[in-house]
Design an enzyme around this catalytic site. Sequence first.
Site, PDB file in Angstrom:
ATOM      1  N   HIS A 129       0.800  -1.224   0.000  1.00 51.16           N
ATOM      2  CA  HIS A 129       0.000   0.000   0.000  1.00 51.16           C
ATOM      3  C   HIS A 129       0.829   1.269   0.000  1.00 51.16           C
ATOM      4  O   HIS A 129       0.327   2.336   0.359  1.00 51.16           O
ATOM      5  CB  HIS A 129      -0.958  -0.016   1.199  1.00 51.16           C
ATOM      6  CG  HIS A 129      -1.932  -1.146   1.147  1.00 51.16           C
ATOM      7  ND1 HIS A 129      -2.503  -1.693   2.289  1.00 51.16           N
ATOM      8  CD2 HIS A 129      -2.405  -1.859   0.112  1.00 51.16           C
ATOM      9  CE1 HIS A 129      -3.321  -2.677   1.927  1.00 51.16           C
ATOM     10  NE2 HIS A 129      -3.282  -2.807   0.613  1.00 51.16           N
ATOM     11  N   GLY A 156      -0.866  -9.324  12.874  1.00 50.91           N
ATOM     12  CA  GLY A 156      -1.473  -8.029  13.153  1.00 50.91           C
ATOM     13  C   GLY A 156      -2.306  -7.439  12.042  1.00 50.91           C
ATOM     14  O   GLY A 156      -2.199  -6.251  11.740  1.00 50.91           O
TER      15      GLY A 156
HETATM   16  C1  BV8 Z   1      -8.522  -2.420  -4.904  1.00 50.28           C
HETATM   17  C2  BV8 Z   1      -2.930   2.758   2.699  1.00 50.28           C
HETATM   18  C3  BV8 Z   1      -9.295  -2.627  -7.133  1.00 50.28           C
HETATM   19  C4  BV8 Z   1      -3.520   4.096   2.973  1.00 50.28           C
HETATM   20  C5  BV8 Z   1      -4.758   1.126   2.899  1.00 50.28           C
HETATM   21  C6  BV8 Z   1     -12.544  -7.398  -2.948  1.00 50.28           C
HETATM   22  C7  BV8 Z   1     -11.497  -7.430  -3.860  1.00 50.28           C
HETATM   23  C8  BV8 Z   1     -10.809  -6.272  -4.185  1.00 50.28           C
HETATM   24  C9  BV8 Z   1     -11.161  -5.048  -3.576  1.00 50.28           C
HETATM   25  C10 BV8 Z   1     -12.199  -5.023  -2.675  1.00 50.28           C
HETATM   26  C11 BV8 Z   1     -12.881  -6.175  -2.359  1.00 50.28           C
HETATM   27  N1  BV8 Z   1     -13.839  -5.834  -1.460  1.00 50.28           N
HETATM   28  C12 BV8 Z   1     -13.758  -4.509  -1.198  1.00 50.28           C
HETATM   29  C13 BV8 Z   1     -12.784  -3.978  -1.925  1.00 50.28           C
HETATM   30  C14 BV8 Z   1     -12.416  -2.566  -1.924  1.00 50.28           C
HETATM   31  C15 BV8 Z   1     -11.356  -2.231  -0.873  1.00 50.28           C
HETATM   32  C16 BV8 Z   1     -11.543  -2.964   0.426  1.00 50.28           C
HETATM   33  O1  BV8 Z   1     -10.884  -3.969   0.672  1.00 50.28           O
HETATM   34  N2  BV8 Z   1     -12.399  -2.423   1.285  1.00 50.28           N
HETATM   35  C17 BV8 Z   1     -12.578  -2.995   2.604  1.00 50.28           C
HETATM   36  C18 BV8 Z   1     -12.787  -1.882   3.608  1.00 50.28           C
HETATM   37  C19 BV8 Z   1     -13.750  -3.968   2.529  1.00 50.28           C
HETATM   38  N3  BV8 Z   1     -10.048  -2.488  -1.401  1.00 50.28           N
HETATM   39  C20 BV8 Z   1      -9.463  -1.546  -2.161  1.00 50.28           C
HETATM   40  O2  BV8 Z   1     -10.009  -0.525  -2.496  1.00 50.28           O
HETATM   41  C21 BV8 Z   1      -8.043  -1.852  -2.634  1.00 50.28           C
HETATM   42  N4  BV8 Z   1      -7.961  -1.608  -4.049  1.00 50.28           N
HETATM   43  O3  BV8 Z   1      -9.120  -3.403  -4.578  1.00 50.28           O
HETATM   44  O4  BV8 Z   1      -8.399  -2.013  -6.236  1.00 50.28           O
HETATM   45  C22 BV8 Z   1     -10.470  -1.699  -7.172  1.00 50.28           C
HETATM   46  C23 BV8 Z   1     -10.328  -0.516  -7.867  1.00 50.28           C
HETATM   47  C24 BV8 Z   1     -11.435   0.337  -7.969  1.00 50.28           C
HETATM   48  C25 BV8 Z   1     -12.660   0.019  -7.312  1.00 50.28           C
HETATM   49  C26 BV8 Z   1     -12.750  -1.185  -6.554  1.00 50.28           C
HETATM   50  C27 BV8 Z   1     -11.668  -2.043  -6.487  1.00 50.28           C
HETATM   51  C28 BV8 Z   1      -7.042  -0.913  -1.976  1.00 50.28           C
HETATM   52  C29 BV8 Z   1      -6.979  -1.152  -0.499  1.00 50.28           C
HETATM   53  C30 BV8 Z   1      -5.782  -0.367   0.113  1.00 50.28           C
HETATM   54  C31 BV8 Z   1      -6.284   0.707   1.046  1.00 50.28           C
HETATM   55  N5  BV8 Z   1      -5.150   1.378   1.693  1.00 50.28           N
HETATM   56  N6  BV8 Z   1      -3.669   1.726   3.436  1.00 50.28           N
HETATM   57  C32 BV8 Z   1      -3.228   4.569   4.367  1.00 50.28           C
HETATM   58  O5  BV8 Z   1      -2.675   3.816   5.194  1.00 50.28           O
HETATM   59  O6  BV8 Z   1      -3.556   5.745   4.624  1.00 50.28           O
HETATM   60  S1  BV8 Z   1      -5.578  -0.020   3.801  1.00 50.28           S
HETATM   61  C33 BV8 Z   1      -5.229   0.091   5.477  1.00 50.28           C
HETATM   62  O7  BV8 Z   1      -6.176  -0.700   6.186  1.00 50.28           O
HETATM   63  C34 BV8 Z   1      -3.929  -0.525   5.892  1.00 50.28           C
HETATM   64  O8  BV8 Z   1      -2.897  -0.302   4.979  1.00 50.28           O
HETATM   65  C35 BV8 Z   1      -4.224  -1.984   6.004  1.00 50.28           C
HETATM   66  O9  BV8 Z   1      -3.929  -2.645   4.821  1.00 50.28           O
HETATM   67  C36 BV8 Z   1      -5.702  -2.021   6.053  1.00 50.28           C
HETATM   68  C37 BV8 Z   1      -6.240  -2.952   7.079  1.00 50.28           C
HETATM   69  O10 BV8 Z   1      -5.768  -2.610   8.279  1.00 50.28           O
HETATM   70  P1  BV8 Z   1      -4.962  -3.705   9.146  1.00 50.28           P
HETATM   71  O11 BV8 Z   1      -3.554  -3.598   8.802  1.00 50.28           O
HETATM   72  O12 BV8 Z   1      -5.572  -5.053   9.072  1.00 50.28           O
HETATM   73  O13 BV8 Z   1      -5.232  -3.059  10.511  1.00 50.28           O
HETATM   74  P2  BV8 Z   1      -6.573  -3.140  11.353  1.00 50.28           P
HETATM   75  O14 BV8 Z   1      -6.610  -1.943  12.213  1.00 50.28           O
HETATM   76  O15 BV8 Z   1      -7.744  -3.453  10.484  1.00 50.28           O
HETATM   77  O16 BV8 Z   1      -6.300  -4.445  12.226  1.00 50.28           O
HETATM   78  C38 BV8 Z   1      -5.211  -4.447  13.114  1.00 50.28           C
HETATM   79  C39 BV8 Z   1      -5.099  -5.847  13.650  1.00 50.28           C
HETATM   80  O17 BV8 Z   1      -3.981  -5.900  14.537  1.00 50.28           O
HETATM   81  C40 BV8 Z   1      -6.321  -6.277  14.456  1.00 50.28           C
HETATM   82  O18 BV8 Z   1      -6.720  -7.574  14.027  1.00 50.28           O
HETATM   83  C41 BV8 Z   1      -5.802  -6.318  15.896  1.00 50.28           C
HETATM   84  O19 BV8 Z   1      -6.407  -7.356  16.647  1.00 50.28           O
HETATM   85  C42 BV8 Z   1      -4.347  -6.621  15.679  1.00 50.28           C
HETATM   86  N7  BV8 Z   1      -3.453  -6.158  16.766  1.00 50.28           N
HETATM   87  C43 BV8 Z   1      -3.666  -5.168  17.679  1.00 50.28           C
HETATM   88  N8  BV8 Z   1      -2.582  -5.059  18.476  1.00 50.28           N
HETATM   89  C44 BV8 Z   1      -1.686  -5.992  18.055  1.00 50.28           C
HETATM   90  C45 BV8 Z   1      -2.231  -6.691  16.966  1.00 50.28           C
HETATM   91  N9  BV8 Z   1      -1.578  -7.680  16.337  1.00 50.28           N
HETATM   92  C46 BV8 Z   1      -0.347  -8.000  16.783  1.00 50.28           C
HETATM   93  N10 BV8 Z   1       0.246  -7.371  17.818  1.00 50.28           N
HETATM   94  C47 BV8 Z   1      -0.387  -6.369  18.474  1.00 50.28           C
HETATM   95  N11 BV8 Z   1       0.212  -5.765  19.500  1.00 50.28           N
END
Ligand code: BV8
Length: 258
Positions: A121, A197
């Site tokens: 990303h 994570g």
């Molecule tokens: C795309 C950069 C094609 C920006 C980020 C199916 C297929 C393809 C696409 C989709 C699909 N369904 C939906 C989509 C669209 C979308 C998507 O996935 N939406 C989600 C919300 C459903 N995807 C996209 O748009 C992607 N592009 O598919 O292109 C396309 C083109 C046009 C139209 C449609 C599709 C692009 C996605 C990239 C977005 N950019 N980041 C920035 O950072 O500002 S995403 C961002 O959130 C992060 O980079 C990361 O990747 C993402 C998820 O976050 P996590 O890393 O998982 O963090 P989160 O907070 O969620 O969880 C943290 C975890 O850590 C928890 O589980 C917690 O329990 C745990 N934790 C806590 N403490 C600890 C720990 N673990 C270990 N140790 C600890 N101490």
Amino acid sequence: MEKAKLETVARMLVDAQRLVVLTGAGMSKESGVPTFREAHDGLWARYDPTSLATPGAFRRNPKLVWDWYTYRRELIAGSAPNPGHHALVALEDLLPQVVIVTQNVDGFHQQVGSSDVICLHGNIQENKCFDDCQGKPTLVDISRLEWDAETGPPTCPYCRQALVRPNVVWFNETLPVAVLERAQQLSQDCDVMLVIGTSGVVYPAAYLPMIAHQSGATVLEINPSPSGISQIAVQRLAGGSGELLPLIVDLIRQLKST
Ligand code: BV8
């Protein structure tokens, strides 16, 4: 964390020939960087990051989105990689192949010296022209620009039309093709994938563990809470990666020396 579970995971890792480590925001939590879905402190608690990290949000309100990234950059600048990041570097001396595939944009894996990091990303420390006017990506060094930061982002110095934006992949933007293809190929070829994570809800990154699983790899997880990956993981260590990774690496070192 019971030692037996740590030993089980260490034994599953010690013979890995082609290890892929997929990391998410939880990897940097113990560095003091809030995870993506956790409410950010103060001003940003009322905004949903998935509604800020989009090209539409930037077009509608460039200053709001730019200020959010400035806030996150300052947060990251005031933080440091944690023992979990360093443990993954140490793993490279113990296993034949360790590739980090990260969803994180904080640059911490590169900062501690992991030798092969795939940034799905992008990188929050880099900026580019919104229109990539000189080609993908048209990087812009904003330290050489003069502009009134009160108005928000600067204008691209090349095309003098589009605004400058962070060099990250926003929602509804496609990942760089070569980056995604390499990550998919590595997920297909790995024999073990360690997922650390991530909530496993953002695609296409969240597909990677499924690709590994369907290709017969052993999927392991470190996450204090169950995630979208947990049902395909043979083991989930319910704890923080900063605390658990150093312990696992020590156990692997012991197994290697016997
Ligand atoms: C795309 C950069 C094609 C920006 C980020 C199916 C297929 C393809 C696409 C989709 C699909 N369904 C939906 C989509 C669209 C979308 C998507 O996935 N939406 C989600 C919300 C459903 N995807 C996209 O748009 C992607 N592009 O598919 O292109 C396309 C083109 C046009 C139209 C449609 C599709 C692009 C996605 C990239 C977005 N950019 N980041 C920035 O950072 O500002 S995403 C961002 O959130 C992060 O980079 C990361 O990747 C993402 C998820 O976050 P996590 O890393 O998982 O963090 P989160 O907070 O969620 O969880 C943290 C975890 O850590 C928890 O589980 C917690 O329990 C745990 N934790 C806590 N403490 C600890 C720990 N673990 C270990 N140790 C600890 N101490």
